[in-house]
Structures are given as structure tokens and as C-alpha cells.
Design a protein around this motif. Sequence first.
Motif, PDB file in Angstrom:
ATOM      1  N   ARG A  39       0.832  -1.193   0.000  1.00  0.00           N
ATOM      2  CA  ARG A  39       0.000   0.000   0.000  1.00  0.00           C
ATOM      3  C   ARG A  39       0.871   1.249   0.000  1.00  0.00           C
ATOM      4  NH1 ARG A  39      -4.705  -1.418   4.522  1.00  0.00           N
ATOM      5  NH2 ARG A  39      -5.539  -3.286   3.455  1.00  0.00           N
ATOM      6  N   GLU A  40       0.319   2.300  -0.588  1.00  0.00           N
ATOM      7  CA  GLU A  40       0.943   3.625  -0.584  1.00  0.00           C
ATOM      8  C   GLU A  40       2.375   3.589  -1.132  1.00  0.00           C
ATOM      9  OE1 GLU A  40       0.666   5.211   3.330  1.00  0.00           O
ATOM     10  OE2 GLU A  40      -1.534   5.251   3.343  1.00  0.00           O
ATOM     11  N   LEU A  41       2.530   2.928  -2.287  1.00  0.00           N
ATOM     12  CA  LEU A  41       3.827   2.944  -2.962  1.00  0.00           C
ATOM     13  C   LEU A  41       4.044   4.301  -3.616  1.00  0.00           C
ATOM     14  CD1 LEU A  41       3.839  -0.542  -4.722  1.00  0.00           C
ATOM     15  CD2 LEU A  41       5.321   0.160  -2.845  1.00  0.00           C
ATOM     16  N   PRO A  42       5.268   4.749  -3.709  1.00  0.00           N
ATOM     17  CA  PRO A  42       5.524   5.967  -4.480  1.00  0.00           C
ATOM     18  C   PRO A  42       5.093   5.787  -5.931  1.00  0.00           C
ATOM     19  CG  PRO A  42       7.423   5.379  -3.142  1.00  0.00           C
ATOM     20  CD  PRO A  42       6.465   4.226  -3.055  1.00  0.00           C
ATOM     21  N   ALA A  43       4.580   6.836  -6.550  1.00  0.00           N
ATOM     22  CA  ALA A  43       4.040   6.742  -7.908  1.00  0.00           C
ATOM     23  C   ALA A  43       5.059   6.208  -8.911  1.00  0.00           C
ATOM     24  CB  ALA A  43       3.515   8.103  -8.346  1.00  0.00           C
ATOM     25  N   PRO A  44       6.324   6.671  -8.903  1.00  0.00           N
ATOM     26  CA  PRO A  44       7.288   6.113  -9.866  1.00  0.00           C
ATOM     27  C   PRO A  44       7.510   4.615  -9.685  1.00  0.00           C
ATOM     28  CG  PRO A  44       8.099   8.170  -8.933  1.00  0.00           C
ATOM     29  CD  PRO A  44       6.908   7.777  -8.123  1.00  0.00           C
ATOM     30  N   VAL A  45       7.514   4.155  -8.426  1.00  0.00           N
ATOM     31  CA  VAL A  45       7.707   2.725  -8.169  1.00  0.00           C
ATOM     32  C   VAL A  45       6.496   1.931  -8.648  1.00  0.00           C
ATOM     33  CG1 VAL A  45       8.039   0.990  -6.371  1.00  0.00           C
ATOM     34  CG2 VAL A  45       9.248   3.170  -6.233  1.00  0.00           C
ATOM     35  N   ALA A  46       5.292   2.415  -8.328  1.00  0.00           N
ATOM     36  CA  ALA A  46       4.075   1.721  -8.762  1.00  0.00           C
ATOM     37  C   ALA A  46       3.995   1.658 -10.285  1.00  0.00           C
ATOM     38  CB  ALA A  46       2.850   2.434  -8.185  1.00  0.00           C
ATOM     39  N   GLU A  47       4.395   2.725 -10.946  1.00  0.00           N
ATOM     40  CA  GLU A  47       4.388   2.749 -12.418  1.00  0.00           C
ATOM     41  C   GLU A  47       5.368   1.732 -12.989  1.00  0.00           C
ATOM     42  OE1 GLU A  47       5.672   5.828 -16.000  1.00  0.00           O
ATOM     43  OE2 GLU A  47       5.261   6.610 -13.993  1.00  0.00           O
ATOM     44  N   GLU A  48       6.574   1.691 -12.419  1.00  0.00           N
ATOM     45  CA  GLU A  48       7.572   0.741 -12.909  1.00  0.00           C
ATOM     46  C   GLU A  48       7.128  -0.701 -12.697  1.00  0.00           C
ATOM     47  OE1 GLU A  48      12.249  -0.591 -12.192  1.00  0.00           O
ATOM     48  OE2 GLU A  48      11.447   1.211 -11.204  1.00  0.00           O
ATOM     49  N   ILE A  49       6.503  -0.970 -11.566  1.00  0.00           N
ATOM     50  CA  ILE A  49       6.039  -2.339 -11.282  1.00  0.00           C
ATOM     51  C   ILE A  49       5.022  -2.777 -12.319  1.00  0.00           C
ATOM     52  CG2 ILE A  49       4.725  -3.732  -9.658  1.00  0.00           C
ATOM     53  CD1 ILE A  49       6.065  -2.109  -7.409  1.00  0.00           C
ATOM     54  N   GLN A  50       4.052  -1.912 -12.642  1.00  0.00           N
ATOM     55  CA  GLN A  50       3.035  -2.261 -13.637  1.00  0.00           C
ATOM     56  C   GLN A  50       3.661  -2.465 -15.017  1.00  0.00           C
ATOM     57  OE1 GLN A  50      -0.089  -3.042 -13.004  1.00  0.00           O
ATOM     58  NE2 GLN A  50       0.138  -2.575 -10.826  1.00  0.00           N
ATOM     59  N   ALA A  51       4.607  -1.609 -15.367  1.00  0.00           N
ATOM     60  CA  ALA A  51       5.244  -1.738 -16.679  1.00  0.00           C
ATOM     61  C   ALA A  51       6.055  -3.028 -16.774  1.00  0.00           C
ATOM     62  CB  ALA A  51       6.141  -0.539 -16.928  1.00  0.00           C
ATOM     63  N   ARG A  52       6.770  -3.358 -15.703  1.00  0.00           N
ATOM     64  CA  ARG A  52       7.577  -4.576 -15.730  1.00  0.00           C
ATOM     65  C   ARG A  52       6.707  -5.828 -15.695  1.00  0.00           C
ATOM     66  NH1 ARG A  52      12.997  -4.226 -15.322  1.00  0.00           N
ATOM     67  NH2 ARG A  52      13.904  -2.175 -14.886  1.00  0.00           N
ATOM     68  N   LEU A  53       5.609  -5.776 -14.965  1.00  0.00           N
ATOM     69  CA  LEU A  53       4.682  -6.896 -14.997  1.00  0.00           C
ATOM     70  C   LEU A  53       4.130  -7.107 -16.408  1.00  0.00           C
ATOM     71  CD1 LEU A  53       2.669  -6.534 -11.659  1.00  0.00           C
ATOM     72  CD2 LEU A  53       3.960  -8.552 -12.403  1.00  0.00           C
ATOM     73  N   ALA A  54       3.842  -6.012 -17.111  1.00  0.00           N
ATOM     74  CA  ALA A  54       3.361  -6.119 -18.489  1.00  0.00           C
ATOM     75  C   ALA A  54       4.416  -6.750 -19.391  1.00  0.00           C
ATOM     76  CB  ALA A  54       2.984  -4.743 -19.007  1.00  0.00           C
ATOM     77  N   GLU A  55       5.681  -6.351 -19.230  1.00  0.00           N
ATOM     78  CA  GLU A  55       6.758  -6.918 -20.051  1.00  0.00           C
ATOM     79  C   GLU A  55       6.906  -8.414 -19.800  1.00  0.00           C
ATOM     80  OE1 GLU A  55       9.601  -2.922 -20.283  1.00  0.00           O
ATOM     81  OE2 GLU A  55      10.054  -4.541 -18.870  1.00  0.00           O
ATOM     82  N   VAL A  56       6.827  -8.811 -18.533  1.00  0.00           N
ATOM     83  CA  VAL A  56       6.950 -10.235 -18.197  1.00  0.00           C
ATOM     84  C   VAL A  56       5.777 -11.018 -18.781  1.00  0.00           C
ATOM     85  CG1 VAL A  56       6.915 -11.888 -16.295  1.00  0.00           C
ATOM     86  CG2 VAL A  56       8.345  -9.839 -16.137  1.00  0.00           C
ATOM     87  N   GLN A  57       4.577 -10.475 -18.669  1.00  0.00           N
ATOM     88  CA  GLN A  57       3.411 -11.168 -19.222  1.00  0.00           C
ATOM     89  C   GLN A  57       3.504 -11.300 -20.729  1.00  0.00           C
ATOM     90  OE1 GLN A  57       1.489 -12.697 -17.342  1.00  0.00           O
ATOM     91  NE2 GLN A  57       1.101 -11.616 -15.445  1.00  0.00           N
ATOM     92  N   LEU A  58       4.032 -10.303 -21.409  1.00  0.00           N
ATOM     93  CA  LEU A  58       4.218 -10.403 -22.860  1.00  0.00           C
ATOM     94  C   LEU A  58       5.221 -11.497 -23.205  1.00  0.00           C
ATOM     95  CD1 LEU A  58       4.253  -6.649 -23.990  1.00  0.00           C
ATOM     96  CD2 LEU A  58       2.573  -8.388 -24.609  1.00  0.00           C
ATOM     97  N   LYS A  59       6.285 -11.598 -22.424  1.00  0.00           N
ATOM     98  CA  LYS A  59       7.274 -12.649 -22.668  1.00  0.00           C
ATOM     99  C   LYS A  59       6.654 -14.033 -22.512  1.00  0.00           C
ATOM    100  CE  LYS A  59      11.162 -10.444 -23.510  1.00  0.00           C
ATOM    101  NZ  LYS A  59      11.959 -10.658 -24.760  1.00  0.00           N
ATOM    102  N   GLN A  60       5.698 -14.147 -21.607  1.00  0.00           N
ATOM    103  CA  GLN A  60       5.032 -15.429 -21.378  1.00  0.00           C
ATOM    104  C   GLN A  60       3.758 -15.582 -22.206  1.00  0.00           C
ATOM    105  OE1 GLN A  60       4.676 -15.300 -17.027  1.00  0.00           O
ATOM    106  NE2 GLN A  60       6.449 -16.652 -16.889  1.00  0.00           N
TER     107      GLN A  60
END
Length: 267
Positions: A39-60
Motif C-alpha cells: 500500500r501507498e507505494l511511491p508513484a514512480p515505483v508503482a508505475e515501474e512495477i506495472q510496466a515490468r509486470l506487463a513486459e513479463v506477461q508479454l514474454k510469457q
Amino acid sequence: MMDTTLNLVELLLVQGRRCQEQGRFREARQVFRSLAGFRELPAPVAEEIQARLAEVQLKQRKYQRARRHLTAALVYDPLNARYNHLMGAAFATGEGSDLGRAIEHYRNALAKEPEQVECLCECGILEVREGHTEQGLGRLRKAVELAPEDAGVLARLMKGLRLAGRGDEARRELQAALFRNPRNARFRKLWNEYQFKQLRRRQEQDRRSRQTMRMQCEGPTLLPFVRPADLPAESETRTTVRADGPETMAAPHRLRLLTRPDQTNVQ
């Protein structure tokens, strides 16, 4: 307490990045999903997490999940060129694909960063397929200009030209690239593959032409049955039936004894 949480988040983020860079996508996904639950992650960190999750899902090849994560990432930065590029790739294939939306996101990415070679290639191929031929070929040619020594980019241009029905132009583009890169083995391989495909195509065309000519020369196959025109007329084949009464049986023949001249009857 907040500092401890931030330190843990940073450590997990570093671990997730390392797993992703090493191709350990399952482990990376687990780490990033754990981070997303904070909860209450900094916005840049939350954005990076979502982007990296998307990249991993695309790889799979989990395209629907990738779209969800990219939608969350675009909330933080709607004009991000990389996010739009990834969203275009996520819509271009897989279940629930939408080529129109894929092209739209590719175009948004190129509007922000017009010299993305990979995005130019992907967008160009889709545009040619969807009927935007000149626009798509223009993007593919621009990609070749930006990466003249990349045989893979040239292969995309040739594919686009073949889809557009411009085989002769594809041959000229390949010959020009081979002239510019005479010692590049990848371009030579591309040329050999092109010649092999052309040879196979000509052989198939010749086979079909011979088959068509043979059918035209032989004509239809006639079975050895009598045609209706050769049958005799109905009056000629009609049988006459006589109305005679029943025929009586002949009397039995008498038994006659045959004797030889030198034989006498014995009383």
C-alpha cells in the motif's frame, strides 16, 4: 517504519529487475506481484512495477494480463512511447486481439518517438495488412533507412512488399541491400532464401500450368456406354406378340423294330 518499508520495496525491486534481466520471468513476476500488493507505494515505483509486470506477461504470451498492467501504467504516463508500443504489441496478437487498436497505440508511440525501428516495423506490417499500404510501406522504408545494416529490418520490408503484391520491388530492395553489404552473411542468407522461394513458386506455377494444359488437351473422360442417340427407335425395338391358342401335343412315336436282311424272325 516507513523507511523500513521503503528499503524492503527497493530490495525487492532490485531483485525483480535482476530476475527479469536474467530471463527468470516466473520469479520476476512473483516478486513484482508481491510489490504490487504494497500500500501507498511511491508513484514512480508503482508505475515501474506495472510496466515490468506487463513486459513479463508479454514474454510469457499472457496478452490479456499484459493489457491490464499496461492500462494501469498508462494512467501514470498516458503519452509514454514505450508503454504505447507494448500496448500495440499486446493488442496485435493473442486472445482478444484488436488490430485497429494495436495500430492506434503504435501510432501514439511513434508520434512521441518517431525513430523507434521496431515500432516502425510492427506498425508498418499491420498497416499494410489492414489496407493502409502506402503509409505502412513508408514506415518500413524509414526503418530500413534508420538501420541499413540490419537484415531483420530489411526482411520486414520485403514481407510488407509481398503482402502488397509488389514482388519485383522486393527483389530490387534486396539487391540494393546486398550491394551495400556484400560481405554480410545475413544479407547473403536472405538473398538465398529469396531465390529458393522464387524457385519453388515458379515450379508450382509450372506444375499447375502443365496440369491445366493436360486437362484441356485430353478433354472430359467418356465412359464406354451407348449414348441415347445411338439407341434404335422405339418402333424398331417393339416386340410383336401373337394371340394364338395353346398348341396341342403330338402323339407319341411308334416303336419300330429294325431287322437286318440276314436275320429271320423266330416264331
